[in-house]
Design a protein around this motif. Structure first.
Motif, short mmCIF file in Angstrom:
data_model
loop_
_atom_site.label_atom_id
_atom_site.label_comp_id
_atom_site.label_asym_id
_atom_site.label_seq_id
_atom_site.Cartn_x
_atom_site.Cartn_y
_atom_site.Cartn_z
N ARG A 1 0.81 -1.21 0.00
CA ARG A 1 0.00 0.00 0.00
C ARG A 1 0.85 1.27 0.00
O ARG A 1 0.51 2.26 -0.64
CB ARG A 1 -0.92 -0.03 1.23
CG ARG A 1 -1.86 1.08 1.37
CD ARG A 1 -3.03 0.92 0.43
NE ARG A 1 -4.01 1.95 0.69
CZ ARG A 1 -5.28 1.77 0.60
NH1 ARG A 1 -5.76 0.61 0.25
NH2 ARG A 1 -6.12 2.75 0.84
N SER B 1 -7.12 -8.54 -2.26
CA SER B 1 -7.22 -7.11 -2.49
C SER B 1 -7.05 -6.37 -1.17
O SER B 1 -7.17 -6.96 -0.10
CB SER B 1 -8.59 -6.77 -3.09
OG SER B 1 -9.60 -7.01 -2.13
N ASP B 2 -6.77 -5.09 -1.26
CA ASP B 2 -6.68 -4.27 -0.05
C ASP B 2 -7.99 -4.34 0.72
O ASP B 2 -7.99 -4.43 1.94
CB ASP B 2 -6.36 -2.82 -0.41
CG ASP B 2 -4.92 -2.63 -0.86
OD1 ASP B 2 -4.13 -3.59 -0.75
OD2 ASP B 2 -4.60 -1.53 -1.32
N LYS B 3 -9.10 -4.29 0.00
CA LYS B 3 -10.42 -4.32 0.66
C LYS B 3 -10.61 -5.62 1.43
O LYS B 3 -11.13 -5.61 2.55
CB LYS B 3 -11.53 -4.14 -0.39
CG LYS B 3 -12.91 -4.00 0.18
CD LYS B 3 -13.08 -2.82 1.12
CE LYS B 3 -13.10 -1.52 0.39
NZ LYS B 3 -13.16 -0.36 1.28
N ARG B 4 -10.20 -6.74 0.86
CA ARG B 4 -10.34 -8.03 1.54
C ARG B 4 -9.50 -8.05 2.82
O ARG B 4 -9.96 -8.51 3.86
CB ARG B 4 -9.93 -9.16 0.62
CG ARG B 4 -10.10 -10.54 1.24
CD ARG B 4 -10.13 -11.58 0.17
NE ARG B 4 -9.11 -12.58 0.40
CZ ARG B 4 -8.77 -13.49 -0.48
NH1 ARG B 4 -9.32 -13.51 -1.68
NH2 ARG B 4 -7.86 -14.38 -0.20
#
Length: 174
Positions: free
Chosen positions: A23, A151-154
Motif C-alpha cells: 500500500r 485485495s486491499d479491501k479483503r
C-alpha cells in the motif's frame, strides 16, 4: 482472552508488513523501523502494567483489562483504514502497547485465580495453550486475507472482522 489476543497479534505480525509494502511501498528497512517502534511500545505497555497494577484492587484490574482490551480491539479493527502510512504505523504501535498491557494484567489476574484454585501451573499452562491456538488461528486468517488475488479491501475486511470479533468477545466476557 489469550486465544483472541494471540489471534490478533499473529494476524497483524503477518499482514502489516505486507500491507505497508503493497500500500505504501515500504522497504524492508522501513518495516523493520516500524517493528522496532512497536517493540518499544510493547515494552512500555508491559512495564506500565507491571508497575501500576499491583497497587490497585483485583476488581479494578479486571475493569482496566476489559476496557483496554476493547480499545485494543477497536485499534486493530481500524488499522488498515487510514490512507496515511504514519497513521497505520501509529495504530500498530498503539496496539502493541495496549496488547502488552493487557497481557501482563491478564497474566496477573490468572495467577491470582490459580492461587485461589490451588494450581497456578495448570491455569498458566491453559493460558499458554490458548495463546498458541490463537496464534495459529491468526496465521490461518492471515492466509485467507492474503491468499490468491487478495485485495486491499479483503485485507481490511478480514482485519476489521477480527477486531470486531475480539471487541465483542471482550464485552461479553467482561
Amino acid at each position: 482472552l489469550a486465544l483472541v489476543c494471540g489471534l490478533v497479534r499473529s494476524a497483524l505480525d503477518i499482514m502489516l508488513p505486507m500491507w505497508l509494502h503493497s500500500r505504501f511501498e515500504f522497504c524492508v528497512l522501513g518495516i523493520a523501523r516500524v517493528s522496532a517502534a512497536a517493540t518499544s511500545c510493547y515494552v512500555i505497555g508491559a512495564a506500565t502494567a507491571g508497575r501500576a497494577l499491583p497497587s490497585v484492587s483485583e476488581s479494578t484490574t479486571r475493569t482496566i483489562v476489559g476496557m483496554t482490551s476493547i480499545v485494543a480491539s477497536i485499534v486493530a479493527a481500524t488499522m488498515f483504514v487510514p490512507f496515511s502510512a504514519h497513521a497505520v504505523c501509529t495504530l500498530f504501535c498503539a496496539y502493541y502497547g495496549l496488547s502488552a498491557f493487557v497481557g501482563v494484567a491478564a497474566t496477573s489476574l490468572l495467577e491470582s485465580r490459580g492461587r485461589q484454585l490451588g494450581n497456578i501451573d495448570a491455569v498458566m499452562a491453559l493460558q499458554v495453550f490458548l495463546w498458541t491456538v490463537g496464534f495459529a488461528a491468526g496465521g490461518v486468517i492471515s492466509n485467507v486475507a492474503l491468499g490468491g488475488l487478495a485485495s486491499d479491501k479483503r485485507q481490511q475486511l478480514v482485519l476489521a472482522a477480527v477486531g470486531v470479533f475480539n471487541a465483542v468477545f471482550n464485552m461479553v466476557a467482561a
